[in-house]
Design a protein around this motif. Structure first.
Motif, mmCIF file in Angstrom:
data_model
loop_
_atom_site.group_PDB
_atom_site.id
_atom_site.type_symbol
_atom_site.label_atom_id
_atom_site.label_comp_id
_atom_site.label_asym_id
_atom_site.label_seq_id
_atom_site.Cartn_x
_atom_site.Cartn_y
_atom_site.Cartn_z
ATOM 1 N N ARG A 33 -12.446 -106.547 24.283
ATOM 2 C CA ARG A 33 -11.255 -106.812 25.086
ATOM 3 C C ARG A 33 -10.435 -105.555 25.363
ATOM 4 N NH1 ARG A 33 -6.820 -110.998 23.010
ATOM 5 N NH2 ARG A 33 -6.303 -109.221 21.692
ATOM 6 N N HIS A 38 -8.065 -101.714 29.104
ATOM 7 C CA HIS A 38 -7.706 -100.348 29.503
ATOM 8 C C HIS A 38 -8.531 -99.843 30.680
ATOM 9 C CE1 HIS A 38 -5.615 -100.739 25.631
ATOM 10 N NE2 HIS A 38 -4.687 -100.048 26.277
ATOM 11 N N VAL A 42 -5.674 -98.843 32.995
ATOM 12 C CA VAL A 42 -5.527 -97.376 33.082
ATOM 13 C C VAL A 42 -6.503 -96.819 34.123
ATOM 14 C CG1 VAL A 42 -5.408 -95.234 31.750
ATOM 15 C CG2 VAL A 42 -4.917 -97.401 30.624
ATOM 16 N N SER A 102 -7.332 -90.623 24.129
ATOM 17 C CA SER A 102 -5.988 -91.162 24.364
ATOM 18 C C SER A 102 -4.978 -90.054 24.605
ATOM 19 C CB SER A 102 -5.497 -91.949 23.148
ATOM 20 O OG SER A 102 -6.394 -92.960 22.832
HETATM 21 C C1 HEM Z 1 -2.994 -93.121 26.293
HETATM 22 C C2 HEM Z 1 -2.823 -94.299 26.807
HETATM 23 C C3 HEM Z 1 -2.845 -95.583 26.011
HETATM 24 C C4 HEM Z 1 -3.088 -95.806 24.681
HETATM 25 C C5 HEM Z 1 -3.402 -94.807 23.585
HETATM 26 C C6 HEM Z 1 -2.997 -97.250 24.473
HETATM 27 C C7 HEM Z 1 -3.174 -97.864 23.234
HETATM 28 C C8 HEM Z 1 -3.117 -99.219 23.018
HETATM 29 C C9 HEM Z 1 -3.263 -99.880 21.750
HETATM 30 C C10 HEM Z 1 -3.479 -99.158 20.403
HETATM 31 C C11 HEM Z 1 -3.177 -101.218 21.953
HETATM 32 C C12 HEM Z 1 -3.281 -102.344 20.907
HETATM 33 C C13 HEM Z 1 -4.703 -102.788 20.847
HETATM 34 C C14 HEM Z 1 -4.934 -103.998 19.986
HETATM 35 O O1 HEM Z 1 -3.983 -104.589 19.485
HETATM 36 O O2 HEM Z 1 -6.112 -104.362 19.834
HETATM 37 C C15 HEM Z 1 -2.978 -101.421 23.366
HETATM 38 C C16 HEM Z 1 -2.864 -102.634 23.969
HETATM 39 C C17 HEM Z 1 -2.562 -102.817 25.303
HETATM 40 N N1 HEM Z 1 -2.390 -101.831 26.251
HETATM 41 FE FE1 HEM Z 1 -2.622 -99.872 25.956
HETATM 42 N N2 HEM Z 1 -2.706 -97.854 25.641
HETATM 43 C C18 HEM Z 1 -2.594 -96.875 26.611
HETATM 44 C C19 HEM Z 1 -2.281 -97.045 27.932
HETATM 45 C C20 HEM Z 1 -2.006 -98.265 28.514
HETATM 46 C C21 HEM Z 1 -1.559 -98.436 29.889
HETATM 47 C C22 HEM Z 1 -1.287 -97.276 30.862
HETATM 48 C C23 HEM Z 1 -1.457 -99.773 30.095
HETATM 49 C C24 HEM Z 1 -1.047 -100.515 31.335
HETATM 50 C C25 HEM Z 1 -0.964 -99.978 32.532
HETATM 51 C C26 HEM Z 1 -1.821 -100.445 28.848
HETATM 52 C C27 HEM Z 1 -1.840 -101.802 28.649
HETATM 53 C C28 HEM Z 1 -2.093 -102.429 27.448
HETATM 54 C C29 HEM Z 1 -2.107 -103.883 27.273
HETATM 55 C C30 HEM Z 1 -1.829 -104.913 28.351
HETATM 56 C C31 HEM Z 1 -2.405 -104.114 25.935
HETATM 57 C C32 HEM Z 1 -2.555 -105.476 25.246
HETATM 58 C C33 HEM Z 1 -4.044 -105.782 25.252
HETATM 59 C C34 HEM Z 1 -4.465 -106.957 24.418
HETATM 60 O O3 HEM Z 1 -3.655 -107.837 24.152
HETATM 61 O O4 HEM Z 1 -5.637 -106.975 24.028
HETATM 62 N N3 HEM Z 1 -2.156 -99.502 27.926
HETATM 63 N N4 HEM Z 1 -2.944 -100.190 23.996
#
Ligand code: HEM
Ligand code: HEM
Length: 140
Positions: A33, A38, A42, A102
């Protein structure tokens, strides 16, 4: 044109992310997922929005930060997604690779933000016509 390169790459991420979503839905296996989320947000959404912004404000493409943004985003995201695959599937290399990828993606967003904040106000009309910008030297 940088804007078009972002748009072409974005739509490829959409195909990949949606393909993975369909696969996850069909198989009932949601382990990937994070990759799906991402790749779609992204890869597809962010890069499409950025591509449209470069198209709307073409002068942003002339800044050196635009090239920095392009290579950090397109170098970092594949590493981040591959690292995430490793992480989610229990491979030792997954965590450091996700970290590096990242960080590159975060720096990509930072370079895009810097460019936008500094150069949004420059003349868009002559840039859209492909004419040299009167203030080109002033672009940062
Ligand atoms: C360097 C960029 C990014 C990093 C390091 C990052 C990291 C993370 C991490 C660690 C999580 C939690 C994962 C989990 O609980 O399993 C997450 C979830 C999420 N991220 Fe990112 N993120 C980045 C960029 C973005 C961007 C730019 C967006 C939106 C435009 C985004 C949208 C989301 C969403 C919607 C979730 C929830 C996904 C879920 O419920 O499974 N992220 N992200
Ligand atoms: C046909 C297209 C798509 C399919 C079949 C699909 C399928 C899925 C599936 C099966 C999940 C996991 C649900 C779960 O874990 O319970 C998911 C989560 C998610 N998808 Fe998609 N997806 C599609 C397109 C998209 C697109 C285009 C985006 C973003 C632009 C997106 C963003 C997300 C986000 C943010 C989550 C995490 C939601 C959460 O944590 O609650 N998906 N999707």
């Amino acid at each position: 044109m940088l804007a078009n390169r972002f748009l072409r790459i974005a739509v490829l991420y959409a195909l990949f992310g949606i393909g993975l979503g369909v696969y996850m839905g069909a198989s009932g296996q949601f382990l990937n997922r994070g990759i799906h989320v991402h790749a779609n947000l992204v890869g597809w959404v962010s890069m499409a929005v950025m591509g449209i912004i470069y198209r709307l404000y073409p002068q942003l493409q002339h800044s050196r930060w635009a090239a920095v943004h392009f290579w950090l985003h397109n170098g970092g995201l594949p590493l981040m997604l591959l690292g995430l695959y490793g992480l989610l599937h229990g491979y030792g290399w997954g965590e450091p690779l996700t970290g590096v990828g990242s960080l590159l993606v975060a720096l990509a967003f930072l370079s895009f933000a810097l460019n936008l904040l500094r150069n949004l106000e420059h003349d868009t009309v002559s840039a859209a016509r492909g004419e040299p910008l009167p203030q080109q030297q002033a672009l940062h």
